[in-house]
Design an enzyme around this catalytic site. Structure first.
Site, PDB file in Angstrom:
ATOM      1  N   HIS A 109       0.836  -1.209   0.000  1.00  0.00           N
ATOM      2  CA  HIS A 109       0.000   0.000   0.000  1.00  0.00           C
ATOM      3  C   HIS A 109       0.863   1.248   0.000  1.00  0.00           C
ATOM      4  O   HIS A 109       1.471   1.612   1.011  1.00  0.00           O
ATOM      5  CB  HIS A 109      -0.939   0.018   1.214  1.00  0.00           C
ATOM      6  CG  HIS A 109      -1.971   1.098   1.111  1.00  0.00           C
ATOM      7  ND1 HIS A 109      -3.313   0.845   0.931  1.00  0.00           N
ATOM      8  CD2 HIS A 109      -1.859   2.442   1.122  1.00  0.00           C
ATOM      9  CE1 HIS A 109      -3.972   1.980   0.847  1.00  0.00           C
ATOM     10  NE2 HIS A 109      -3.105   2.976   0.963  1.00  0.00           N
TER      11      HIS A 109
ATOM     12  N   HIS B 137       1.540   5.350  -2.208  1.00  0.00           N
ATOM     13  CA  HIS B 137       1.065   6.397  -3.143  1.00  0.00           C
ATOM     14  C   HIS B 137       2.288   7.010  -3.801  1.00  0.00           C
ATOM     15  O   HIS B 137       2.830   8.013  -3.331  1.00  0.00           O
ATOM     16  CB  HIS B 137       0.246   7.453  -2.402  1.00  0.00           C
ATOM     17  CG  HIS B 137      -1.039   6.925  -1.858  1.00  0.00           C
ATOM     18  ND1 HIS B 137      -2.240   7.043  -2.533  1.00  0.00           N
ATOM     19  CD2 HIS B 137      -1.303   6.223  -0.734  1.00  0.00           C
ATOM     20  CE1 HIS B 137      -3.199   6.452  -1.830  1.00  0.00           C
ATOM     21  NE2 HIS B 137      -2.649   5.938  -0.728  1.00  0.00           N
TER      22      HIS B 137
ATOM     23  N   GLN C 240      -9.386   9.025  -5.995  1.00  0.00           N
ATOM     24  CA  GLN C 240      -9.146   9.704  -4.706  1.00  0.00           C
ATOM     25  C   GLN C 240     -10.311  10.595  -4.259  1.00  0.00           C
ATOM     26  O   GLN C 240     -10.644  10.664  -3.085  1.00  0.00           O
ATOM     27  CB  GLN C 240      -7.869  10.551  -4.823  1.00  0.00           C
ATOM     28  CG  GLN C 240      -7.583  11.490  -3.678  1.00  0.00           C
ATOM     29  CD  GLN C 240      -7.030  10.792  -2.456  1.00  0.00           C
ATOM     30  OE1 GLN C 240      -5.872  10.414  -2.429  1.00  0.00           O
ATOM     31  NE2 GLN C 240      -7.858  10.612  -1.444  1.00  0.00           N
TER      32      GLN C 240
ATOM     33  N   HIS D 227      -9.250   1.489  -0.385  1.00  0.00           N
ATOM     34  CA  HIS D 227      -9.212   2.235   0.868  1.00  0.00           C
ATOM     35  C   HIS D 227     -10.606   2.067   1.475  1.00  0.00           C
ATOM     36  O   HIS D 227     -11.590   2.474   0.869  1.00  0.00           O
ATOM     37  CB  HIS D 227      -8.961   3.710   0.601  1.00  0.00           C
ATOM     38  CG  HIS D 227      -7.559   4.041   0.212  1.00  0.00           C
ATOM     39  ND1 HIS D 227      -6.987   3.609  -0.955  1.00  0.00           N
ATOM     40  CD2 HIS D 227      -6.611   4.778   0.857  1.00  0.00           C
ATOM     41  CE1 HIS D 227      -5.744   4.076  -1.014  1.00  0.00           C
ATOM     42  NE2 HIS D 227      -5.491   4.787   0.066  1.00  0.00           N
TER      43      HIS D 227
ATOM     44  N   GLU E 144     -11.608   4.167   6.188  1.00  0.00           N
ATOM     45  CA  GLU E 144     -10.475   4.886   6.785  1.00  0.00           C
ATOM     46  C   GLU E 144     -11.016   6.092   7.564  1.00  0.00           C
ATOM     47  O   GLU E 144     -10.795   7.251   7.211  1.00  0.00           O
ATOM     48  CB  GLU E 144      -9.467   5.341   5.722  1.00  0.00           C
ATOM     49  CG  GLU E 144      -8.175   5.860   6.354  1.00  0.00           C
ATOM     50  CD  GLU E 144      -7.176   6.414   5.354  1.00  0.00           C
ATOM     51  OE1 GLU E 144      -7.441   6.364   4.139  1.00  0.00           O
ATOM     52  OE2 GLU E 144      -6.125   6.919   5.797  1.00  0.00           O
TER      53      GLU E 144
ATOM     54  N   ASP F 295       1.985   3.198   2.951  1.00  0.00           N
ATOM     55  CA  ASP F 295       1.053   4.254   2.566  1.00  0.00           C
ATOM     56  C   ASP F 295       1.742   5.522   2.071  1.00  0.00           C
ATOM     57  O   ASP F 295       1.504   5.947   0.946  1.00  0.00           O
ATOM     58  CB  ASP F 295       0.094   4.573   3.737  1.00  0.00           C
ATOM     59  CG  ASP F 295      -1.218   5.196   3.283  1.00  0.00           C
ATOM     60  OD1 ASP F 295      -1.434   5.325   2.062  1.00  0.00           O
ATOM     61  OD2 ASP F 295      -2.034   5.548   4.146  1.00  0.00           O
TER      62      ASP F 295
HETATM   63 FE   FE2 Z   1      -3.535   5.083   0.975  1.00  0.00          FE
END
Ligand code: FE2
Length: 425
Positions: free
Chosen positions: A56, A58, A151, A209, A212, A308
């Site tokens: 995971h 970005h 996103q 995701h 969260e 992440d």
């Molecule tokens: Fe993430």
């Protein structure tokens, strides 16, 4: 005759063995005696592990810390807003350059497989184009999987649906989502259903995701597990974060965990980020936010730590070191028994490799010859020390070396008062 022999290292399961490598594959795990090789690395006393795996990340946002400004509140929502500002001004070349720099950091840390989400809420698909280029550029040393990640919300953003499908058409590997960011719980559930259907039709994996938030009533992981079973996607779906499970009612969780286990949904908590972003609205007691890791492991659910973020709108630190990630997870999840600490090491290696579905991963004959030699005797010591990666080998080639650290205590290192006392003796 081997291309390379790694001699006398301790494997994570405690065996001491030589590893023979030829043609980019592991061809022997044994006592190789006087066998010849083009190169021999003496790993006596060192830990030899399969490479670290991060499921995971970005990569389109990494190493952008401070661009165009810093996240003042430290919250997830300001981070998303800040990323929206950066997206307007970033360029293709800049994203490629940041991502390649990060891949250099990762390789030096023995991190040779990464699943990165890439934002699809951009009509230009600039991040998608950039990371597709990066995936190709690093393929000889890093397995990079890309997740099409809307996103700003698959339904909430007016063009996200079309752009996510365009990204998959361009070759992005996996279907992502962010149901808790949709406008309503119903929209979130509907997004999970449609995105899983897209994955089923295309024969792709899913990684969302999911929940969260600190909301104890968030239910998207339930929908994700249910859709996984309905569509026959068992073993090919991951739920990332699941932080709301920290706050859920215990009776409800007692129903939820068997559903996740039956659906074979893989779980990816991200401890460095969860401990920073969750509980921001609490006074005291202040929730930690990390999902129920030990409880899921006890149910037989595959759980692995993810990273992440590194130096981006959501997180101001990070070094691409999966031992740092596991170290934080170990503390926050209170996994401190010897057996639990050992599992934390597996979570950033074999568990994550299972989530990513990596073929030929491991230290067995026939596996891809990618491995890391650490300045530690065993996995728990590697965690304690966040041990130096002495050699990193990718596809049979040494791609990174770091000298073994040696501390030399000198009088100059001591405070002046101590030094004066010593000199007076
Ligand atoms: Fe993430």
């Amino acid at each position: 005759m081997f291309d390379l022999i790694v001699k006398g290292g301790s494997l994570p399961d405690g065996r001491v063995a030589d590893i023979g490598i030829k043609g980019g594959k592991i061809t022997a795990v044994d006592q190789l005696g006087e066998a010849q090789a083009g190169q021999i690395i003496d790993a006596t006393g060192d830990l030899v592990s399969p490479p670290f795996v991060d499921p995971h990340f970005h990569m389109d946002a990494t190493l952008s810390y401070g661009l165009p400004r810093i996240n003042a509140s430290g919250t997830l929502l300001e981070g998303i807003g800040l990323w929206g500002e950066l997206k307007q001004v970033m360029t293709h070349d800049e994203v490629v350059e940041r991502a390649l720099s990060y891949c250099d950091w990762a390789a030096s840390m023995g991190l040779l497989a990464i699943r990165s989400h890439v934002d699809t809420c951009d009509d230009r698909l600039l991040g998608v184009e950039a990371l597709l280029e990066v995936r190709d550029k690093v393929k000889d040393y890093i397995d990079l999987q890309l997740v099409a990640f809307p996103q700003d919300g698959f339904y909430r953003d007016p063009t996200a649906r079309a752009n996510t499908i365009r990204a998959l058409d361009k070759g992005v590997d996996i279907v992502g989502g962010i149901p808790h960011f949709e406008r309503t719980m119903a929209d979130g559930a509907a997004s999970v259903t449609e995105l899983c259907e897209i994955a089923a039709v295309r024969g792709l994996q899913v990684d969302m995701h999911c929940d969260e938030t600190d909301d104890p009533l968030s239910r998207h992981i339930e929908t994700l597990a249910n859709e996984t079973q309905r569509l026959g996607l068992q073993g090919r779906v991951a739920g990332s974060h699941l932080t709301s499970m920290h706050s859920m009612d215990n009776y409800y969780v007692s129903k939820l965990l068997p559903l996740i286990a039956e659906a074979e949904v893989n779980v990816i908590p991200n401890p460095l980020i969860n401990i920073v972003l969750q509980g921001r609205h609490d006074t005291f007691p202040k929730r930690r936010g990390l999902t129920r890791v030990k409880e899921m492991l006890a149910q037989g659910i595959n759980v692995g730590w993810g990273q992440d973020c590194v130096l981006d709108p959501w997180y101001s630190l990070g070094t691409a070191d999966m031992l740092d990630v596991a170290f934080m997870g170990l503390h926050v999840a209170q996994m401190t028994s010897p057996q639990e600490m050992r599992i934390c090491f597996d979570m950033v290696t074999t568990h994550n490799a299972k989530t990513m579905g990596l073929p030929d991963y491991g230290l067995h004959v026939g596996a891809k010859a990618s491995l890391v030699i650490l300045d530690a005797g065993a996995p728990i010591e590697a965690l304690r020390l966040r041990a130096t990666r002495l050699h990193v080998i990718a596809n049979g080639k040494v791609i990174s070396q770091t000298p073994r650290p040696e501390a030399t205590l000198t009088l100059a290192a001591r405070p002046a008062s101590v030094r004066r006392r010593h000199e007076a003796d």
